[in-house]
Write a protein that holds these residues in place. Structure first.
Motif, PDB file in Angstrom:
ATOM      1  N   ASN A  22      -3.773   5.887   1.229  1.00 29.02           N
ATOM      2  CA  ASN A  22      -3.298   4.740   2.414  1.00 29.02           C
ATOM      3  C   ASN A  22      -2.845   5.679   2.781  1.00 29.02           C
ATOM      4  O   ASN A  22      -2.024   6.170   3.308  1.00 29.02           O
ATOM      5  CB  ASN A  22      -4.026   3.419   2.588  1.00 29.02           C
ATOM      6  CG  ASN A  22      -4.445   3.165   1.507  1.00 29.02           C
ATOM      7  OD1 ASN A  22      -4.313   2.458   0.747  1.00 29.02           O
ATOM      8  ND2 ASN A  22      -5.919   3.145   2.062  1.00 29.02           N
ATOM      9  N   ARG A  23      -3.360   6.770   4.512  1.00 29.58           N
ATOM     10  CA  ARG A  23      -2.079   7.042   5.487  1.00 29.58           C
ATOM     11  C   ARG A  23      -1.687   5.712   5.840  1.00 29.58           C
ATOM     12  O   ARG A  23      -1.850   4.793   6.025  1.00 29.58           O
ATOM     13  CB  ARG A  23      -2.899   7.837   6.126  1.00 29.58           C
ATOM     14  CG  ARG A  23      -3.872   8.872   5.502  1.00 29.58           C
ATOM     15  CD  ARG A  23      -4.764   9.807   6.730  1.00 29.58           C
ATOM     16  NE  ARG A  23      -5.378   8.436   6.675  1.00 29.58           N
ATOM     17  CZ  ARG A  23      -6.272   9.036   7.782  1.00 29.58           C
ATOM     18  NH1 ARG A  23      -6.238  10.122   8.232  1.00 29.58           N
ATOM     19  NH2 ARG A  23      -7.363   8.744   8.412  1.00 29.58           N
ATOM     20  N   ASP A  26      -3.235   3.607   8.662  1.00 33.21           N
ATOM     21  CA  ASP A  26      -3.832   2.936   8.261  1.00 33.21           C
ATOM     22  C   ASP A  26      -3.593   1.680   6.957  1.00 33.21           C
ATOM     23  O   ASP A  26      -4.550   0.959   6.736  1.00 33.21           O
ATOM     24  CB  ASP A  26      -4.630   3.563   7.463  1.00 33.21           C
ATOM     25  CG  ASP A  26      -5.735   5.286   8.277  1.00 33.21           C
ATOM     26  OD1 ASP A  26      -5.977   4.639   9.473  1.00 33.21           O
ATOM     27  OD2 ASP A  26      -6.511   5.921   7.625  1.00 33.21           O
ATOM     28  N   TRP A  27      -2.422   1.418   6.750  1.00 30.28           N
ATOM     29  CA  TRP A  27      -1.691   0.274   6.392  1.00 30.28           C
ATOM     30  C   TRP A  27      -2.427  -1.002   6.319  1.00 30.28           C
ATOM     31  O   TRP A  27      -2.291  -1.964   5.338  1.00 30.28           O
ATOM     32  CB  TRP A  27      -0.401   0.155   6.514  1.00 30.28           C
ATOM     33  CG  TRP A  27       0.730  -0.295   6.940  1.00 30.28           C
ATOM     34  CD1 TRP A  27       1.022   0.375   8.459  1.00 30.28           C
ATOM     35  CD2 TRP A  27       0.458  -1.398   7.305  1.00 30.28           C
ATOM     36  NE1 TRP A  27       1.458  -0.410   9.009  1.00 30.28           N
ATOM     37  CE2 TRP A  27       1.498  -1.665   8.767  1.00 30.28           C
ATOM     38  CE3 TRP A  27       1.199  -2.540   6.439  1.00 30.28           C
ATOM     39  CZ2 TRP A  27       2.068  -2.461   8.933  1.00 30.28           C
ATOM     40  CZ3 TRP A  27       1.825  -3.555   6.582  1.00 30.28           C
ATOM     41  CH2 TRP A  27       2.056  -3.721   8.194  1.00 30.28           C
ATOM     42  N   THR A  82       0.841  -1.675   0.233  1.00 30.02           N
ATOM     43  CA  THR A  82      -0.186  -0.534   0.165  1.00 30.02           C
ATOM     44  C   THR A  82       0.734   1.135   0.072  1.00 30.02           C
ATOM     45  O   THR A  82       1.758   1.211   0.054  1.00 30.02           O
ATOM     46  CB  THR A  82      -0.871  -0.067   1.368  1.00 30.02           C
ATOM     47  OG1 THR A  82      -1.538   1.083   0.996  1.00 30.02           O
ATOM     48  CG2 THR A  82      -0.030  -0.173   2.596  1.00 30.02           C
ATOM     49  N   PHE A 102      -9.150  -0.379   4.542  1.00 29.51           N
ATOM     50  CA  PHE A 102      -8.475  -0.364   3.833  1.00 29.51           C
ATOM     51  C   PHE A 102      -9.594   1.681   3.181  1.00 29.51           C
ATOM     52  O   PHE A 102      -9.508   1.450   1.888  1.00 29.51           O
ATOM     53  CB  PHE A 102      -8.037  -0.919   2.321  1.00 29.51           C
ATOM     54  CG  PHE A 102      -7.100  -1.800   2.583  1.00 29.51           C
ATOM     55  CD1 PHE A 102      -6.100  -1.703   3.008  1.00 29.51           C
ATOM     56  CD2 PHE A 102      -8.178  -3.010   2.517  1.00 29.51           C
ATOM     57  CE1 PHE A 102      -5.133  -2.802   3.383  1.00 29.51           C
ATOM     58  CE2 PHE A 102      -6.641  -4.228   3.781  1.00 29.51           C
ATOM     59  CZ  PHE A 102      -5.155  -4.019   3.420  1.00 29.51           C
ATOM     60  N   THR A 103      -9.414   1.510   4.037  1.00 25.89           N
ATOM     61  CA  THR A 103     -10.142   3.310   4.077  1.00 25.89           C
ATOM     62  C   THR A 103      -9.318   4.563   3.118  1.00 25.89           C
ATOM     63  O   THR A 103      -7.428   4.469   3.624  1.00 25.89           O
ATOM     64  CB  THR A 103     -10.470   4.570   4.932  1.00 25.89           C
ATOM     65  OG1 THR A 103     -12.322   3.258   5.207  1.00 25.89           O
ATOM     66  CG2 THR A 103     -11.319   5.416   4.091  1.00 25.89           C
ATOM     67  N   SER A 104      -9.572   4.587   2.086  1.00 32.71           N
ATOM     68  CA  SER A 104      -9.040   5.302   1.122  1.00 32.71           C
ATOM     69  C   SER A 104      -8.938   7.828   1.077  1.00 32.71           C
ATOM     70  O   SER A 104     -10.115   7.476   1.090  1.00 32.71           O
ATOM     71  CB  SER A 104      -8.339   5.636  -0.420  1.00 32.71           C
ATOM     72  OG  SER A 104      -7.643   3.687  -0.292  1.00 32.71           O
ATOM     73  N   SER A 130     -13.919   3.449   0.481  1.00 32.85           N
ATOM     74  CA  SER A 130     -13.934   2.362   0.409  1.00 32.85           C
ATOM     75  C   SER A 130     -12.793   1.227  -0.656  1.00 32.85           C
ATOM     76  O   SER A 130     -13.836   0.828  -1.514  1.00 32.85           O
ATOM     77  CB  SER A 130     -14.387   1.174   1.343  1.00 32.85           C
ATOM     78  OG  SER A 130     -14.679   1.214   1.987  1.00 32.85           O
ATOM     79  N   GLU A 188       1.156   5.931  -0.237  1.00 35.47           N
ATOM     80  CA  GLU A 188       0.574   7.253  -0.448  1.00 35.47           C
ATOM     81  C   GLU A 188       1.398   7.785  -1.427  1.00 35.47           C
ATOM     82  O   GLU A 188       1.962   8.254  -1.336  1.00 35.47           O
ATOM     83  CB  GLU A 188       0.107   7.773   0.741  1.00 35.47           C
ATOM     84  CG  GLU A 188      -0.758   9.505   0.979  1.00 35.47           C
ATOM     85  CD  GLU A 188      -1.099   9.817   2.020  1.00 35.47           C
ATOM     86  OE1 GLU A 188      -1.747  10.585   2.286  1.00 35.47           O
ATOM     87  OE2 GLU A 188       0.068   9.943   2.773  1.00 35.47           O
TER      88      GLU A 188
END
Length: 343
Positions: free
Chosen positions: A99-100, A103-104, A81, A109-111, A132, A83
């Motif tokens: 993805n921050r 949050d990985w 993942t 997996f909120t982007s 998502s 950013e």
């Protein structure tokens, strides 16, 4: 659980990475920047409601009781993942997608797709769209007994607004709102619960909206240590009032760094209280209440083997939700090893 420990664990597992925190401000040079992480993780999950992620099914398809706690299931998988950001240094503006870092490992997996801007002494403001990219998989009817349950996507979309370095201080506040969707919501429609009235089945619906506010503060203890307390309140305004709830999470993060070593340690305590009594007969009219506990430790080592811009990292995290209804008990632990490349 609406969000579930399966989605929550990395909220604190890698949060506030000292090398990537938003507290660091916008870069002083134009151009692209960002990071990529890749590695492997192992997950041990106990849940009666979460099936897995878009790639793996973790929990049991078939259950035989609504009055017992879930069984443990373990899986291992690879991950990748990252950013991507672009900065206009003169205007102190930056756009970002991905993805921050914190949050990985999050399994919803909120982007984020958004923009942030530094406005003189007022602080840094941000706004982003949330979506998502890889939905969590939940059971269509988690209460179905003695036959294979079918899984379905749980998605969320929404927006987030943040104010960092408030009036030049070390405080930060974030507001977010999301719409939660379950592709095939059939809670309470099968087996022994099929005699529930439509009104009672509707109490179990997991669709709806959520609104959250989070406040945190950076205390710089000395040159090598930072302490970050935070408080997050979330209101789940779901269609099913037995699933709707208010959740409060208190987190304490400790950051330490000397030379090539960095650590992030976290503790979390929380409470989730639902609005209405659960209509499932086996739950005896109880209104669900959950106590949430968690801890994590993450270690970073910069430039292993002399590799410039690389970090080796390892993380261990555990969370537990202790419910007054055994069916909703949930535990998750994660061990992750990987590499991070920053550009």
């Amino acid at each position: 659980m609406k969000k579930s420990l399966f989605c929550m664990i990395s909220t604190f597992a890698l949060s506030m990475n000292p090398a990537n925190s938003a507290h660091g401000g916008i870069p002083d040079e134009d151009g692209f920047s960002g990071f990529v992480t890749l590695g492997v993780n192992g997950i041990d999950l106990k849940s009666n409601t979460v099936a897995g992620d878009s790639a793996e099914t973790f929990s049991k398809k078939r259950i035989s009781s609504l009055t017992t706690s879930p069984k443990s299931e373990s899986k291992g998988a690879g991950y990748i993942t990252g950013e991507l950001k672009y900065t206009w240094a003169d205007s102190k503006t930056q756009v970002f997608l991905g993805n921050r870092l914190e949050d990985w490992i999050r399994y919803d997996f909120t982007s984020d797709l958004g923009i942030r801007h530094q406005y003189r002494a007022l602080g840094e403001f941000s706004a982003s769209l949330l979506f998502s990219a890889f939905p969590t998989r939940v059971w269509e009817d988690p209460y179905q007994l003695n036959s294979n349950r079918r899984d379905t996507d749980r998605k969320s979309t929404g927006a987030s607004f943040g104010w960092n370095n408030i009036m030049g201080s070390d405080a930060q506040i974030t507001l977010s709102a999301r719409k939660i969707e379950i592709d095939k919501e059939h809670s309470g429609e099968h087996g022994q619960n099929s005699n529930l009235s439509p009104e009672k089945r509707h109490l179990l619906s997991r669709k709806g909206d959520s609104k959250a506010i989070e406040f945190l503060y950076h205390y710089q203890l000395n040159d090598s240590q930072t302490l970050i307390p935070s408080l997050k309140a979330t209101h789940y305004d779901l269609d099913g009032k037995a699933m709707a709830s208010d959740e409060y999470l208190l987190q304490l993060s400790h950051l330490w760094g000397v030379e090539r070593w960095r650590t992030v340690s976290n503790l979390v305590l929380g409470r989730n209280k639902h609005d209405k009594a659960n209509p499932i007969e086996d739950f005896k009219g109880k209104t669900q209440k959950d106590d949430i506990y968690g801890a994590s430790f993450t270690l970073f080592y910069s430039e292993p083997f002399g590799w410039k811009n690389w970090n080796a990292m390892g993380s261990v995290a555990v969370m537990k939700s202790s419910s007054n209804i055994d069916f909703y008990e949930a535990d998750i632990s994660a061990l992750s090893l990987g590499m991070l490349y920053r550009f």
